[in-house]
Design a protein around this motif. Structure first.
Motif, short mmCIF file in Angstrom:
data_model
loop_
_atom_site.label_atom_id
_atom_site.label_comp_id
_atom_site.label_asym_id
_atom_site.label_seq_id
_atom_site.Cartn_x
_atom_site.Cartn_y
_atom_site.Cartn_z
N GLU A 78 2.49 -26.31 37.59
CA GLU A 78 2.01 -24.94 37.75
C GLU A 78 3.46 -24.95 38.47
OE1 GLU A 78 -1.01 -26.39 41.48
OE2 GLU A 78 -1.22 -27.95 40.40
N LYS A 79 4.07 -25.46 37.57
CA LYS A 79 5.68 -25.12 37.97
C LYS A 79 6.08 -23.57 36.91
CE LYS A 79 8.20 -28.88 40.00
NZ LYS A 79 9.06 -30.11 39.10
N LYS A 80 5.21 -23.82 35.53
CA LYS A 80 5.12 -23.01 34.64
C LYS A 80 4.03 -21.51 35.96
CE LYS A 80 5.45 -25.61 30.69
NZ LYS A 80 4.64 -25.84 29.12
N PRO A 81 4.54 -20.07 34.97
CA PRO A 81 3.56 -18.89 35.63
C PRO A 81 2.02 -19.73 35.00
CG PRO A 81 5.64 -17.74 34.02
CD PRO A 81 5.10 -19.65 33.70
N CYS A 82 1.26 -19.39 35.69
CA CYS A 82 -0.32 -19.93 35.82
C CYS A 82 -0.89 -19.11 37.15
CB CYS A 82 0.05 -21.39 36.01
SG CYS A 82 0.23 -21.86 37.97
N MET B 183 -12.63 -28.92 42.56
CA MET B 183 -11.69 -28.55 41.32
C MET B 183 -11.46 -27.95 41.43
SD MET B 183 -12.60 -31.34 39.49
CE MET B 183 -12.30 -31.17 38.16
N LYS B 184 -10.03 -27.63 41.20
CA LYS B 184 -9.46 -26.32 40.43
C LYS B 184 -9.35 -26.25 39.18
CE LYS B 184 -4.43 -27.63 41.42
NZ LYS B 184 -3.58 -27.55 42.38
N TRP B 185 -8.73 -25.04 39.05
CA TRP B 185 -8.81 -24.25 37.61
C TRP B 185 -6.96 -23.64 37.39
CZ3 TRP B 185 -13.99 -25.50 39.67
CH2 TRP B 185 -14.24 -26.00 38.73
N ILE B 186 -7.16 -24.23 35.96
CA ILE B 186 -5.82 -23.43 36.53
C ILE B 186 -5.62 -22.90 34.91
CG2 ILE B 186 -2.20 -24.15 35.83
CD1 ILE B 186 -3.91 -26.38 37.59
N VAL B 187 -5.06 -21.46 34.88
CA VAL B 187 -4.75 -20.79 33.19
C VAL B 187 -3.35 -19.99 33.28
CG1 VAL B 187 -5.03 -19.11 32.45
CG2 VAL B 187 -6.76 -19.55 34.25
N LEU B 188 -2.62 -20.95 32.35
CA LEU B 188 -1.15 -20.61 32.45
C LEU B 188 -1.63 -19.14 31.69
CD1 LEU B 188 0.03 -23.46 30.12
CD2 LEU B 188 0.47 -22.77 32.03
N GLU B 189 -0.15 -18.77 32.16
CA GLU B 189 -0.05 -17.07 32.01
C GLU B 189 0.85 -16.71 30.66
OE1 GLU B 189 -0.78 -14.38 34.02
OE2 GLU B 189 -2.47 -15.72 35.27
N GLU B 190 1.91 -18.03 30.49
CA GLU B 190 2.72 -17.55 29.55
C GLU B 190 2.32 -17.26 27.62
OE1 GLU B 190 3.85 -22.46 28.66
OE2 GLU B 190 5.30 -20.43 29.87
N ASP B 191 2.79 -16.72 26.82
CA ASP B 191 2.55 -16.30 26.12
C ASP B 191 2.18 -17.74 25.15
OD1 ASP B 191 2.40 -15.86 23.58
OD2 ASP B 191 4.37 -13.91 23.04
N PRO B 192 0.75 -18.12 24.49
CA PRO B 192 0.36 -18.81 23.90
C PRO B 192 0.80 -19.25 22.74
CG PRO B 192 -1.43 -17.34 23.59
CD PRO B 192 0.30 -16.50 24.83
N ARG B 193 1.58 -18.06 21.93
CA ARG B 193 2.47 -18.39 20.88
C ARG B 193 2.52 -19.90 21.02
NH1 ARG B 193 1.57 -14.06 21.35
NH2 ARG B 193 0.32 -12.12 20.34
#
Length: 71
Positions: free
Chosen positions: A30-34, A1-11
């Motif tokens: 995964e194309k977004k900042p993560c 398994m892998k876990w992806i955390v989105l790095e962009e502003d969550p608002r």
């Protein structure tokens, strides 16, 4: 398994996203900042850092089978 955390502003959602998926699967997300982690604990550490940075209250974990939960 892998876990992806989105790095962009969550608002406007006001939560940090962690996505659980199979290790070999490539997601459009995964194309977004993560950041990508091999353990849930590592992903949670990064998500907590981002939660403080963006001053939001929740972290939401999206599971591979389609369910999600605030953690």
């Amino acid at each position: 398994m892998k876990w992806i955390v989105l790095e962009e502003d969550p608002r406007p959602d006001n939560y940090i996203v962690i996505m659980e998926t199979e290790k070999d699967r490539k997601l459009q997300l995964e194309k977004k900042p993560c950041s990508i982690f091999s353990s849930c604990n590592e992903a949670m550490i990064r998500a907590r850092e981002l939660r403080s940075l963006y001053k939001v209250t929740n972290i939401r974990l999206f599971r591979q089978e389609g369910s999600s939960a605030v953690v």
